[in-house]
Scaffold this motif. Structure first.
Motif, PDB file in Angstrom:
ATOM      1  N   MET A   1      34.153  40.896  43.863  1.00  0.00           N
ATOM      2  CA  MET A   1      35.256  41.408  43.063  1.00  0.00           C
ATOM      3  C   MET A   1      35.644  40.435  41.954  1.00  0.00           C
ATOM      4  SD  MET A   1      37.715  43.093  45.974  1.00  0.00           S
ATOM      5  CE  MET A   1      38.887  43.648  44.751  1.00  0.00           C
ATOM      6  N   ILE A   2      35.559  39.138  42.235  1.00  0.00           N
ATOM      7  CA  ILE A   2      35.923  38.153  41.218  1.00  0.00           C
ATOM      8  C   ILE A   2      34.955  38.225  40.046  1.00  0.00           C
ATOM      9  CG2 ILE A   2      36.228  35.696  40.763  1.00  0.00           C
ATOM     10  CD1 ILE A   2      36.965  35.354  43.702  1.00  0.00           C
ATOM     11  N   TRP A   3      33.658  38.340  40.363  1.00  0.00           N
ATOM     12  CA  TRP A   3      32.656  38.408  39.303  1.00  0.00           C
ATOM     13  C   TRP A   3      32.836  39.670  38.466  1.00  0.00           C
ATOM     14  CZ3 TRP A   3      29.767  35.361  36.687  1.00  0.00           C
ATOM     15  CH2 TRP A   3      28.669  35.833  35.970  1.00  0.00           C
ATOM     16  N   GLU A   4      33.140  40.796  39.115  1.00  0.00           N
ATOM     17  CA  GLU A   4      33.358  42.034  38.375  1.00  0.00           C
ATOM     18  C   GLU A   4      34.565  41.910  37.444  1.00  0.00           C
ATOM     19  OE1 GLU A   4      32.492  41.861  41.460  1.00  0.00           O
ATOM     20  OE2 GLU A   4      30.647  43.038  41.558  1.00  0.00           O
ATOM     21  N   ALA A   5      35.612  41.220  37.922  1.00  0.00           N
ATOM     22  CA  ALA A   5      36.794  41.020  37.079  1.00  0.00           C
ATOM     23  C   ALA A   5      36.455  40.164  35.861  1.00  0.00           C
ATOM     24  CB  ALA A   5      37.904  40.361  37.899  1.00  0.00           C
ATOM     25  N   ILE A   6      35.641  39.127  36.056  1.00  0.00           N
ATOM     26  CA  ILE A   6      35.238  38.265  34.942  1.00  0.00           C
ATOM     27  C   ILE A   6      34.395  39.045  33.939  1.00  0.00           C
ATOM     28  CG2 ILE A   6      33.838  36.255  34.330  1.00  0.00           C
ATOM     29  CD1 ILE A   6      34.712  34.982  36.971  1.00  0.00           C
ATOM     30  N   GLN A   7      33.439  39.825  34.449  1.00  0.00           N
ATOM     31  CA  GLN A   7      32.582  40.606  33.561  1.00  0.00           C
ATOM     32  C   GLN A   7      33.379  41.661  32.798  1.00  0.00           C
ATOM     33  OE1 GLN A   7      29.201  40.224  32.865  1.00  0.00           O
ATOM     34  NE2 GLN A   7      29.537  38.291  33.928  1.00  0.00           N
ATOM     35  N   ARG A   8      34.360  42.257  33.462  1.00  0.00           N
ATOM     36  CA  ARG A   8      35.187  43.271  32.799  1.00  0.00           C
ATOM     37  C   ARG A   8      36.031  42.641  31.690  1.00  0.00           C
ATOM     38  NH1 ARG A   8      36.734  48.356  34.826  1.00  0.00           N
ATOM     39  NH2 ARG A   8      38.443  49.308  33.666  1.00  0.00           N
TER      40      ARG A   8
ATOM     41  N   ARG B   1      38.978  23.905  40.423  1.00  0.00           N
ATOM     42  CA  ARG B   1      38.287  24.341  39.213  1.00  0.00           C
ATOM     43  C   ARG B   1      39.028  25.540  38.620  1.00  0.00           C
ATOM     44  NH1 ARG B   1      36.432  20.199  40.280  1.00  0.00           N
ATOM     45  NH2 ARG B   1      34.250  19.540  40.394  1.00  0.00           N
ATOM     46  N   SER B   2      38.888  25.720  37.329  1.00  0.00           N
ATOM     47  CA  SER B   2      39.535  26.861  36.683  1.00  0.00           C
ATOM     48  C   SER B   2      38.628  27.425  35.600  1.00  0.00           C
ATOM     49  CB  SER B   2      40.881  26.449  36.073  1.00  0.00           C
ATOM     50  OG  SER B   2      40.686  25.505  35.043  1.00  0.00           O
ATOM     51  N   LEU B   3      38.783  28.709  35.362  1.00  0.00           N
ATOM     52  CA  LEU B   3      38.040  29.402  34.307  1.00  0.00           C
ATOM     53  C   LEU B   3      39.020  30.284  33.553  1.00  0.00           C
ATOM     54  CD1 LEU B   3      35.423  30.345  32.890  1.00  0.00           C
ATOM     55  CD2 LEU B   3      35.185  32.057  34.690  1.00  0.00           C
ATOM     56  N   SER B   4      39.146  30.056  32.257  1.00  0.00           N
ATOM     57  CA  SER B   4      40.072  30.834  31.435  1.00  0.00           C
ATOM     58  C   SER B   4      39.290  31.618  30.389  1.00  0.00           C
ATOM     59  CB  SER B   4      41.090  29.913  30.749  1.00  0.00           C
ATOM     60  OG  SER B   4      41.897  29.264  31.714  1.00  0.00           O
ATOM     61  N   ILE B   5      39.599  32.900  30.293  1.00  0.00           N
ATOM     62  CA  ILE B   5      38.958  33.783  29.317  1.00  0.00           C
ATOM     63  C   ILE B   5      40.036  34.315  28.387  1.00  0.00           C
ATOM     64  CG2 ILE B   5      37.620  35.900  29.000  1.00  0.00           C
ATOM     65  CD1 ILE B   5      36.468  35.472  31.778  1.00  0.00           C
TER      66      ILE B   5
ATOM     67  N   SER C   1      31.683  29.695  44.513  1.00  0.00           N
ATOM     68  CA  SER C   1      32.705  30.351  45.311  1.00  0.00           C
ATOM     69  C   SER C   1      32.012  31.368  46.197  1.00  0.00           C
ATOM     70  CB  SER C   1      33.730  31.041  44.410  1.00  0.00           C
ATOM     71  OG  SER C   1      34.668  31.744  45.176  1.00  0.00           O
ATOM     72  N   LEU C   2      31.915  31.063  47.493  1.00  0.00           N
ATOM     73  CA  LEU C   2      31.215  31.920  48.445  1.00  0.00           C
ATOM     74  C   LEU C   2      29.785  32.196  48.002  1.00  0.00           C
ATOM     75  CD1 LEU C   2      33.994  34.483  49.359  1.00  0.00           C
ATOM     76  CD2 LEU C   2      33.392  32.360  50.480  1.00  0.00           C
ATOM     77  N   GLY C   3      29.119  31.179  47.511  1.00  0.00           N
ATOM     78  CA  GLY C   3      27.714  31.315  47.176  1.00  0.00           C
ATOM     79  C   GLY C   3      27.421  31.714  45.755  1.00  0.00           C
ATOM     80  N   ARG C   4      28.414  32.112  44.986  1.00  0.00           N
ATOM     81  CA  ARG C   4      28.177  32.512  43.600  1.00  0.00           C
ATOM     82  C   ARG C   4      28.545  31.369  42.670  1.00  0.00           C
ATOM     83  NH1 ARG C   4      27.631  36.340  39.798  1.00  0.00           N
ATOM     84  NH2 ARG C   4      27.159  38.034  41.214  1.00  0.00           N
ATOM     85  N   CYS C   5      27.704  31.140  41.665  1.00  0.00           N
ATOM     86  CA  CYS C   5      27.946  30.085  40.681  1.00  0.00           C
ATOM     87  C   CYS C   5      28.641  30.670  39.460  1.00  0.00           C
ATOM     88  CB  CYS C   5      26.627  29.435  40.253  1.00  0.00           C
ATOM     89  SG  CYS C   5      25.831  28.492  41.556  1.00  0.00           S
ATOM     90  N   TYR C   6      29.625  29.942  38.947  1.00  0.00           N
ATOM     91  CA  TYR C   6      30.322  30.332  37.730  1.00  0.00           C
ATOM     92  C   TYR C   6      30.199  29.189  36.727  1.00  0.00           C
ATOM     93  CZ  TYR C   6      32.606  33.704  40.825  1.00  0.00           C
ATOM     94  OH  TYR C   6      32.856  34.693  41.734  1.00  0.00           O
ATOM     95  N   ASP C   7      29.895  29.496  35.486  1.00  0.00           N
ATOM     96  CA  ASP C   7      29.918  28.481  34.447  1.00  0.00           C
ATOM     97  C   ASP C   7      30.374  29.119  33.146  1.00  0.00           C
ATOM     98  OD1 ASP C   7      27.714  29.843  33.506  1.00  0.00           O
ATOM     99  OD2 ASP C   7      26.280  28.408  34.325  1.00  0.00           O
ATOM    100  N   SER C   8      30.397  28.317  32.089  1.00  0.00           N
ATOM    101  CA  SER C   8      31.000  28.780  30.845  1.00  0.00           C
ATOM    102  C   SER C   8      30.225  29.897  30.155  1.00  0.00           C
ATOM    103  CB  SER C   8      31.150  27.597  29.877  1.00  0.00           C
ATOM    104  OG  SER C   8      29.892  26.996  29.638  1.00  0.00           O
ATOM    105  N   CYS C   9      28.945  30.086  30.497  1.00  0.00           N
ATOM    106  CA  CYS C   9      28.186  31.160  29.848  1.00  0.00           C
ATOM    107  C   CYS C   9      28.486  32.522  30.468  1.00  0.00           C
ATOM    108  CB  CYS C   9      26.683  30.873  29.918  1.00  0.00           C
ATOM    109  SG  CYS C   9      25.984  30.974  31.578  1.00  0.00           S
TER     110      CYS C   9
END
Length: 258
Positions: free
Chosen positions: A1-8, A112-116, A139-147
């Motif tokens: 759900m977090i990844w979907e929110a970021i992509q949206r 860590r924080s990610l701002s869009i 976060s639970l196996g998923r990697c997040y970075d600036s790209c």
């Protein structure tokens, strides 16, 4: 759900703040029996700390009438998702107060924080709980970075497969035991990033080709032996092996080529 929110947020050019927090010694700092006794004595509902913090801001707005809970927690990891910077700050302040109240604390090094902002990563936005710039975080196996893309994860998974297959090949075990290491350990380790990230199926096919090459070598069969012969489950000579592609398709039916 977090990844979907970021992509949206990226696709619809929205604002979004995601903050990952980690509790320090969450389970060892307080006797579990005392916690259970206190909760039963005072009839405290579950997730009381998270629910108390949620009152400091409304749900994250993802556009199109969609929203998402501000707090998501798993074990000792907590994730804050807000669509406004001031709400993120209020949430962090409230959580900080609640942590002090229950005699617990966060691990600043793991914060860590990610701002869009308008669909793009904003590295200038920082928060006061732990003033750290955005870094690659799991976060639970998923990697997040600036790209905010999964293309890099596919190459990393392919490199991991090559590295571990070579390590198994160099060990002094017999071929059948190398197959056991592959089937019972490595394939399971490779499946998680393939399932957790949006990785192109051609990457999984490349990993499968590498696995099949080593498998034939360890079994001592001709290189021209077909994959059907190795993984067929209804043949008279059935091998107790599973294809990583079959396992991937079974766990993720909508997995399709790029």
């Amino acid at each position: 759900m977090i990844w979907e929110a970021i992509q949206r947020a990226k696709a619809e050019k929205l604002n979004l703040d995601v903050v990952w927090l980690d509790l320090a010694n969450a389970y060892g700092s307080v006797p579990h029996e005392m916690i259970q006794l206190a909760l039963r004595m005072y009839h405290v509902p579950e997730k009381v700390i998270l629910k108390a913090a949620e009152g400091s801001a409304g749900p994250a707005n993802l556009g199109g009438g969609c929203s998402m809970p501000l707090l998501k927690a798993f074990m000792d990891d907590t994730t804050i998702i807000c669509s406004k910077e001031d709400e993120t700050m209020r949430m962090l302040t409230r959580l900080d107060v609640l942590m002090l109240w229950c005699r617990m604390e966060f691990k600043p090094k793991k914060f860590r924080s990610l701002s869009i902002r308008k669909g793009k990563v904003d590295k200038a936005t920082t928060f006061t709980v732990a003033d750290q710039r955005i870094q690659t975080v799991k976060s639970l196996g998923r990697c997040y970075d600036s790209c905010i893309k999964d293309a890099r994860r596919g190459a990393e998974t392919l490199d991991l497969a090559s590295e571990r297959l070579l390590a198994i090949n160099k060990c002094g075990l017999q071929g059948i035991f190398k197959i056991c290491c592959l089937q019972l350990m490595l394939i399971l380790k490779l499946l998680w990033p393939l399932l957790a990230h949006d990785i192109c199926s051609t990457t999984a096919e490349a990993i499968e080709a590498k696995i099949n090459k080593y498998t034939r070598k360890w079994l001592g069969v001709p290189p021209g032996l077909s994959d059907v012969a190795m993984y067929r489950q209804k043949a008279k000579l059935k091998l107790s092996m599973k294809s990583i592609l079959e396992s991937l398709n079974a766990a993720k039916p909508d997995y399709s080529p790029c």
